[in-house]
Every structure is written in C-alpha cells, then in structure tokens.
Motif scaffolding. Sequence first.
Motif, PDB file in Angstrom:
ATOM      1  N   ALA A 251     -20.411 -19.181 -11.080  1.00  0.00           N
ATOM      2  CA  ALA A 251     -20.404 -17.769 -10.703  1.00  0.00           C
ATOM      3  C   ALA A 251     -21.822 -17.227 -10.577  1.00  0.00           C
ATOM      4  O   ALA A 251     -22.139 -16.476  -9.652  1.00  0.00           O
ATOM      5  N   THR A 252     -22.729 -17.652 -11.511  1.00  0.00           N
ATOM      6  CA  THR A 252     -24.116 -17.187 -11.458  1.00  0.00           C
ATOM      7  C   THR A 252     -24.832 -17.749 -10.233  1.00  0.00           C
ATOM      8  O   THR A 252     -25.600 -17.040  -9.562  1.00  0.00           O
ATOM      9  N   PHE A 253     -24.589 -19.034  -9.912  1.00  0.00           N
ATOM     10  CA  PHE A 253     -25.210 -19.658  -8.732  1.00  0.00           C
ATOM     11  C   PHE A 253     -24.746 -18.955  -7.454  1.00  0.00           C
ATOM     12  O   PHE A 253     -25.561 -18.655  -6.563  1.00  0.00           O
ATOM     13  N   LYS A 254     -23.460 -18.688  -7.387  1.00  0.00           N
ATOM     14  CA  LYS A 254     -22.916 -18.017  -6.207  1.00  0.00           C
ATOM     15  C   LYS A 254     -23.505 -16.625  -6.064  1.00  0.00           C
ATOM     16  O   LYS A 254     -23.833 -16.178  -4.957  1.00  0.00           O
ATOM     17  N   LYS A 255     -23.667 -15.955  -7.209  1.00  0.00           N
ATOM     18  CA  LYS A 255     -24.248 -14.618  -7.180  1.00  0.00           C
ATOM     19  C   LYS A 255     -25.702 -14.652  -6.714  1.00  0.00           C
ATOM     20  O   LYS A 255     -26.147 -13.785  -5.959  1.00  0.00           O
ATOM     21  N   SER A 256     -26.456 -15.687  -7.164  1.00  0.00           N
ATOM     22  CA  SER A 256     -27.864 -15.824  -6.757  1.00  0.00           C
ATOM     23  C   SER A 256     -27.979 -16.095  -5.262  1.00  0.00           C
ATOM     24  O   SER A 256     -28.827 -15.505  -4.571  1.00  0.00           O
ATOM     25  N   VAL A 257     -27.115 -16.977  -4.762  1.00  0.00           N
ATOM     26  CA  VAL A 257     -27.138 -17.288  -3.331  1.00  0.00           C
ATOM     27  C   VAL A 257     -26.813 -16.046  -2.514  1.00  0.00           C
ATOM     28  O   VAL A 257     -27.450 -15.761  -1.483  1.00  0.00           O
ATOM     29  N   THR A 258     -25.824 -15.304  -2.983  1.00  0.00           N
ATOM     30  CA  THR A 258     -25.444 -14.081  -2.276  1.00  0.00           C
ATOM     31  C   THR A 258     -26.590 -13.066  -2.278  1.00  0.00           C
ATOM     32  O   THR A 258     -26.857 -12.412  -1.272  1.00  0.00           O
ATOM     33  N   SER A 259     -27.290 -12.955  -3.416  1.00  0.00           N
ATOM     34  CA  SER A 259     -28.413 -12.024  -3.507  1.00  0.00           C
ATOM     35  C   SER A 259     -29.539 -12.422  -2.550  1.00  0.00           C
ATOM     36  O   SER A 259     -30.133 -11.569  -1.878  1.00  0.00           O
ATOM     37  N   SER A 261     -29.239 -14.250   0.161  1.00  0.00           N
ATOM     38  CA  SER A 261     -28.774 -14.043   1.531  1.00  0.00           C
ATOM     39  C   SER A 261     -28.853 -12.566   1.912  1.00  0.00           C
ATOM     40  O   SER A 261     -29.313 -12.218   2.996  1.00  0.00           O
ATOM     41  N   ASN A 262     -28.417 -11.716   0.981  1.00  0.00           N
ATOM     42  CA  ASN A 262     -28.463 -10.275   1.261  1.00  0.00           C
ATOM     43  C   ASN A 262     -29.905  -9.794   1.386  1.00  0.00           C
ATOM     44  O   ASN A 262     -30.224  -8.949   2.232  1.00  0.00           O
ATOM     45  N   GLY A 263     -30.790 -10.359   0.531  1.00  0.00           N
ATOM     46  CA  GLY A 263     -32.204  -9.977   0.620  1.00  0.00           C
ATOM     47  C   GLY A 263     -32.829 -10.393   1.936  1.00  0.00           C
ATOM     48  O   GLY A 263     -33.604  -9.634   2.548  1.00  0.00           O
ATOM     49  N   ALA A 264     -32.532 -11.635   2.373  1.00  0.00           N
ATOM     50  CA  ALA A 264     -33.075 -12.118   3.646  1.00  0.00           C
ATOM     51  C   ALA A 264     -32.553 -11.275   4.797  1.00  0.00           C
ATOM     52  O   ALA A 264     -33.310 -10.913   5.724  1.00  0.00           O
ATOM     53  N   GLN A 265     -31.272 -10.946   4.746  1.00  0.00           N
ATOM     54  CA  GLN A 265     -30.700 -10.125   5.815  1.00  0.00           C
ATOM     55  C   GLN A 265     -31.333  -8.733   5.824  1.00  0.00           C
ATOM     56  O   GLN A 265     -31.634  -8.175   6.880  1.00  0.00           O
TER      57      GLN A 265
END
Length: 301
Positions: A251-259, A261-265
Amino acid sequence: MKRNSVQRILAMLCFIGILFTGCSSAEQKNSAEMSMSSDSAKMEGAAPAAQEKTDQPADTTAPAKETPSVVENRKLIKNVEVRMETTEFDASIGKIEASVGKFGGYVEGSSVSGVSVQENSSSTRSASYTIRIPANKLDDYLKEAGTIGNITSKQIMTEDVTSQYFDTEARLKSLKMQEERLLELLKQTGSLKDVIEIEKELAAVRYEIEGLTTTLKRYDSLVDYSTIRIELTEVQSFTQNASTLGERIGATFKKSVTSISNGAQGLLVFVIGNSPVLLLLGAGGAVVFFTVRRIRRKKNR
C-alpha cells in the motif's frame, strides 16, 4: 337391744353416706369428662382452622407499581462524524441528499469545493454536509451511508443531558406557579405602588420562563434529531486498510508511485501552462547573461 339398735342405725347411716359419696364422685367424674370432651372438641375444631390460616402464607409478593424505565427517560444527544471517499463524486452527493429524505431528516448545511480529478489530477473535490436524522432512525441511516462511499472513519459521541433537562423542567414549573400567584396578587391589590412592583416582578419571571422554555425546546430538538456531519472526498482509488506487513508495504509503495506520478503530471501541466512566461523569463535571462559576459571580456582586454 338398745345397743344393737344404735349400732344398726349407725351402720345404716354409714352405708347411706358411702352411697351418697360414690354417687357424687361419679357425677363429678362424668361432668369433668364431659367438660374435657367439649374442650377437646373445641380445640380440634379450632386447630384445622388455625392450621388452615397458618398454611396460607402472607402475600408478600404483591406487584409493586411499575415506574418508567430509567433508560426510557434519558435525554441523550447523539453526534456522529463520518469521513468517506468516493470515485463517483456527483453520484455520491445525489445519494446523500436522497437518503436524507428517505429517513425523514433534513440538510442543515452543505458545501462543495475543489476541482474534479478528471480535469486536474492534483486537485480533488470535497463536500461537507450537516444532516439531522430522527434519533430512532440513526442506526438505519448509518447503514445506508455505508453504501454511499468508502467510510474511512466514523465517530459517535453521546451526551447525557437528563439531569439538566429535568432540572430545567422543574425550574420552569416553579416559575409558572409563581407567575400565577403574582397574577392573583395583581387582581387583589389596589395600590399603584404595589401594582408597579408586582408587574416588575412578573416581567422578570416571564423573561426567565421564556429563556427556560427556549432551552427545553433546544434540548428536545437535539434529542429527537441526531446530528451527522459527513466529509466526502473524491479520490481516484479507495484507501486500502492493510493489516499484514506485506499489505502495508504494498500500500505504501503504491501510494509513493501515485504521488510521484501526480507530481510529474503536475509539473508537466505547470511547465506547459506557463510556457509563455517561462520563455520570456528565459529570453531575458539569456540577454542579461550575454551582456554581462561581453562587458567582462572588454575589461580583460
């Protein structure tokens, strides 16, 4: 002869005396037996009655007058705070408003803010609702709310205002009796000074009665209708409640990846959206850089 005659007479008198004594004794004996028999009969007749009386236990289990249950008389104010998330924001809002009417409640206040995640991933919409639901339907409504979105937290707070309520009610009753007595005195008095004093006291009592009446109405409203505050947030995916170590790491890894991705976008959107300004700043910076460089070269010569 005379002596023999005397002896005979004495013998006859003794015999008569003995006979008389025997009869008297027999009569007394019979009388005593009859008396004893009579007493025995009375005792035997009384004994069953006495036993019958003692065999019936006293009714010590007579039902006492029932009083209302303490629980039923309690005045409880319930406040609920619910935080939930949804991937279908507009549909969830519609469900919230429809469920309020379904359970006979009303919306006391609401607000919506933010931008849809479909338009801008770095910003999400949120809604806040303050809802009043009949207290006897609170549990059913909370079950219904569980189908509107993913509940991340729920807190139920109960305040017992029983003593305050009944103290206020007793005070109000006392003041109303005082008001009636003042009105009777007002009818009886004829002195202008007394009338002014009574009316002044009556105004103070009525002011206090009005305040206590308002307090009781507020208590009744809070007790009869529970208050529910719902915080609804729009998300791209629901929060997962991880229990094991592996689930927590995932869950933490998925949250980091999402963050990331959202930051890059978000950075890409910022650069493209502000490209005219960035180009002007870049051009200005280049002019300044080359100008300073040229001046330094001239000095070195």
